[in-house]
Design a protein around this motif. Structure first.
Motif, PDB file in Angstrom:
ATOM      1  N   ASP A 259      21.448 -11.516 -34.848  1.00 56.74           N
ATOM      2  CA  ASP A 259      20.652 -10.657 -34.010  1.00 56.74           C
ATOM      3  C   ASP A 259      21.196  -9.349 -33.622  1.00 56.74           C
ATOM      4  O   ASP A 259      20.688  -8.028 -33.843  1.00 56.74           O
ATOM      5  N   LEU A 260      22.033  -9.415 -32.801  1.00 57.53           N
ATOM      6  CA  LEU A 260      22.730  -8.369 -31.980  1.00 57.53           C
ATOM      7  C   LEU A 260      23.642  -7.229 -32.895  1.00 57.53           C
ATOM      8  O   LEU A 260      23.658  -5.986 -32.528  1.00 57.53           O
ATOM      9  N   VAL A 261      24.206  -7.908 -33.969  1.00 57.13           N
ATOM     10  CA  VAL A 261      24.915  -7.009 -34.726  1.00 57.13           C
ATOM     11  C   VAL A 261      24.276  -6.399 -35.978  1.00 57.13           C
ATOM     12  O   VAL A 261      24.261  -5.200 -36.498  1.00 57.13           O
ATOM     13  N   PHE A 262      23.502  -7.265 -36.645  1.00 54.57           N
ATOM     14  CA  PHE A 262      23.061  -7.194 -37.914  1.00 54.57           C
ATOM     15  C   PHE A 262      21.633  -7.075 -38.086  1.00 54.57           C
ATOM     16  O   PHE A 262      20.870  -7.216 -38.918  1.00 54.57           O
ATOM     17  N   ASP A 263      20.798  -6.827 -36.956  1.00 58.15           N
ATOM     18  CA  ASP A 263      19.378  -6.808 -37.038  1.00 58.15           C
ATOM     19  C   ASP A 263      19.000  -5.683 -35.935  1.00 58.15           C
ATOM     20  O   ASP A 263      18.415  -4.567 -36.009  1.00 58.15           O
ATOM     21  N   ASP A 264      19.090  -6.173 -34.545  1.00 58.72           N
ATOM     22  CA  ASP A 264      18.373  -5.330 -33.685  1.00 58.72           C
ATOM     23  C   ASP A 264      18.541  -3.862 -33.663  1.00 58.72           C
ATOM     24  O   ASP A 264      17.954  -3.023 -33.494  1.00 58.72           O
ATOM     25  N   PRO A 265      19.959  -3.264 -33.821  1.00 61.75           N
ATOM     26  CA  PRO A 265      20.120  -1.906 -33.635  1.00 61.75           C
ATOM     27  C   PRO A 265      19.319  -1.128 -34.922  1.00 61.75           C
ATOM     28  O   PRO A 265      19.060   0.010 -34.719  1.00 61.75           O
ATOM     29  N   TYR A 266      18.733  -1.710 -35.819  1.00 63.66           N
ATOM     30  CA  TYR A 266      17.906  -1.110 -36.818  1.00 63.66           C
ATOM     31  C   TYR A 266      16.399  -1.358 -36.755  1.00 63.66           C
ATOM     32  O   TYR A 266      15.762  -1.038 -37.700  1.00 63.66           O
ATOM     33  N   THR A 267      16.005  -1.689 -35.550  1.00 64.63           N
ATOM     34  CA  THR A 267      14.656  -1.924 -35.439  1.00 64.63           C
ATOM     35  C   THR A 267      14.278  -1.912 -34.104  1.00 64.63           C
ATOM     36  O   THR A 267      15.216  -1.701 -33.281  1.00 64.63           O
ATOM     37  N   VAL A 268      13.151  -1.900 -33.516  1.00 67.99           N
ATOM     38  CA  VAL A 268      12.740  -1.778 -32.096  1.00 67.99           C
ATOM     39  C   VAL A 268      12.493  -3.220 -31.679  1.00 67.99           C
ATOM     40  O   VAL A 268      11.696  -4.206 -32.143  1.00 67.99           O
TER      41      VAL A 268
END
Lengths: 404, 404
Positions: B175-184
């Motif tokens: 979640d924190l590395v491979f998803d969240d930064p690229y979405t709201v």
């Protein structure tokens, strides 16, 4: 496991009676041990009066092919049984129904499919199976997609990875498919007539590099729960039914390994058909059917896998990243081509062969088939990372055949 | 787990007394809870009279950072404890010694390292650590090589994969590395001043494709037993000692993820140093040291990993296939660069930040550091599959800094 012992036919009958809802009370059951594989006892239990029947498959703690010297965990019976149950949930009707699993006896009791025949035997006779490509691609697309990080909750997937850790059976593949054919070992088994071709496999650095890369994927790429041994001897067919059996090699591995196994075994039959069908126009027609099947395996699998992804994709980023799906599918195609090549090669020079080629009685015909298979297999392996479409793999098959 | 409860300091002291060979009989022990992480209680137990001490780390069943709403399995304490013991066997002296593990209490009792400091804090002060690159590359080369299919019996490796299945902790990274930064998402956490840069991350298709590919590797590539969270807050240092702590994120994953984590945190410090060191020549000197460390991390790791492979490689084909080693190491380098980029980006816009940048008091300085880190991070991600040498990654860092 203390209760474990290989069953006698009488014991098998007594256990068969305990399965609810199959046989009438007091039926006069008959048993026949029909295991022709290397790793299991298989009892075919029938009640001639009612026409009811079932199959009991019991793992033995060693590989029969090499005597008792090759021990194999009985845990593979649990893996097979649990894989069959899961596959039947994911791809209903495409595997035999499991009636009962007995962990102590390493015994799976399941649906009898004796109205079907082993697909390999049908193909050798020149039978075509119009539903096969459709069914096997449904089986692969559903079982592979829904156990992958694309289609399954990714934390639950990790628990499945754990459940299907399968060292003993993976070791067989690692040795027989991804090592032995490329070195000198007593495991290998090929005829003196092709010694030069076998030697060439051992000396081909380009080939070794590609096999090493494919071996690494088999060892580390936990993409989906594979069948793990999806050759045409693991498929029961009729003209309108397909049942996939024997998932005891199931483990989390690279998706292309299953797809490649199907393609490889069509290619092996293709190579053998030069003998089984002698009439040139019949031969061309049947080989055309096999090639069409190879094409269908990939194109239908690709279509169905993408459709499942579109409808059931669970991963935000994998679903949304532009171009990811195309890259992913291309990588599966390349893997399938490479693994197909490895599976063809090992059936010619490795421990375990296929009837499509081995049972050709004429030595010259057999040698021709073996050389053709090796030519196709090694070419597929060397080409795998360059592949962009299944047509390129088909061209490899055509042009190798044309050279003969 | 019924005996589980978070320990009081008095209970911690009583348990500490039961560890053999540390404290004198009847010592007047003191306890201080020093956990500043998000997932654990950490008791520092000391005996002022003898100067003896130890650390007791107890997992709590939720992530403190988000209150009790984010449950986390206590099994991570087993994973951490077993990973520390294994790492100490493979890379002796580079992790704290485990004295005792209590499964019921999810409690690991281990060597006190209070004569060391957290490397991140040292770097922020402008301290350099001449042994770090040597030690951390020894740690990585040995723990990663000897748990991989290159250096470990491949059937035993599969049992380790099973033992270290770690869904809850992997989920945090996913979640924190491979998803969240690229979405709201509410998980994200960044300052209004960089809203434009954060928005750009969400709209960059090229970036998303590369992150998706790296995410897939994190999810499926079981190359070796990773530390899994190898940032400079997980490293205790003195000028001549390095100890890696906190392997609770350990699982079988892609080797480049550990290597990339180290590089990422040197890069984050590099970005922050524009504030911490104001004198231009001192700044250039320290940044030079950080860059030299990045270079050393890769080159020493590469050298040591290859040397272990040459001496201890267990796989016939991986050892012998010409060109395989070079391809393998190149792929590790590319992964390390890509993962480093992901780890930099998430520390700027994601849930959990780093003191190197967050604690810069001046808003303009902080923003400059954040923008520099994002520029470097996204460039590393986009470049990863093209990389051929660590120098190219270093050029990315230099040229991003030069632009500011």
């Amino acid at each position: 496991m203390s209760a474990y012992h290989p069953l006698t036919e009488q014991e098998a009958i007594e256990i068969a009676r305990t399965v609810e809802g199959i046989f009438p009370e007091g039926a006069a059951l008959q048993s026949r041990e029909i295991g022709d594989g290397n790793l299991n006892l298989v009892f075919h239990i029938t009640d001639p009066a009612s026409g009811k029947s079932l199959i009991m498959k019991q793992a033995v703690p060693y590989a029969k092919v090499v005597g008792e010297s090759w021990p194999l965990t009985l845990d593979r019976a649990r893996i097979e049984s649990e894989a069959l149950i899961l596959q039947n949930e994911l791809a209903p009707g495409l595997v035999p129904t499991v009636y009962k699993y007995d962990a102590d006896l390493a015994l799976t009791i399941m649906e009898d499919l004796s109205d079907h025949i082993i697909m390999r035997h049908g193909l050798i006779k020149g039978e075509s199976y119009p539903k096969f490509a459709e069914d096997i691609t449904t089986f692969m697309a559903k079982t592979l997609f829904f156990t992958s990080d694309l289609g399954k909750n990714q934390q639950d997937k990790k628990l499945l990875v754990k459940n299907y850790v399968n060292p003993d059976l993976c070791k067989i593949t690692e040795d027989l498919v991804f090592d032995d054919p490329y070195t000198v070992t007593d495991n290998n088994n090929y005829e003196a007539a092709i010694e030069d071709a076998a030697a060439a496999l051992r000396e081909d650095g380009e080939l070794h590099l590609e096999v090493a890369l494919l071996r690494a994927k088999f060892l580390t790429s936990a993409q989906a729960l594979l069948h793990g041994d999806l050759h045409t001897g693991s498929v029961f067919v009729t003209k309108d039914s397909t049942k996939v059996i024997d998932p005891e090699f199931a483990y989390y591995g690279p998706i292309g390994f299953d797809v490649g196994a199907v393609i490889a075994n069509l290619v092996l039959n293709y190579a053998g058909q030069g003998h089984w069908i002698q009439d040139p126009s019949e031969l061309a027609k049947f080989r055309g059917y096999l090639i069409e099947s190879v094409r269908d395996i990939w194109t239908k699998f690709d279509l169905k896998f993408r459709a499942l992804w579109d409808e059931h994709g669970v991963d935000r980023l994998f679903n949304s990243a532009a171009g990811y799906k195309d890259l992913y599918m291309k990588s599966l195609l390349q893997d399938a081509i490479g693994f197909a090549g490895c599976k063809v090669v090992r059936r010619i020079v490795g421990l375990s062969h296929v009837a499509d080629i081995d049972r050709i009685p004429d030595a010259a015909d057999r040698e021709r088939a073996q050389r053709l298979a090796l030519e196709i297999g090694t070419s597929l392996i060397k080409f795998n990372r360059k592949a962009d479409s299944i047509e390129e793999a088909i061209d490899i098959v055509w042009s190798a055949a044309a050279k003969q």
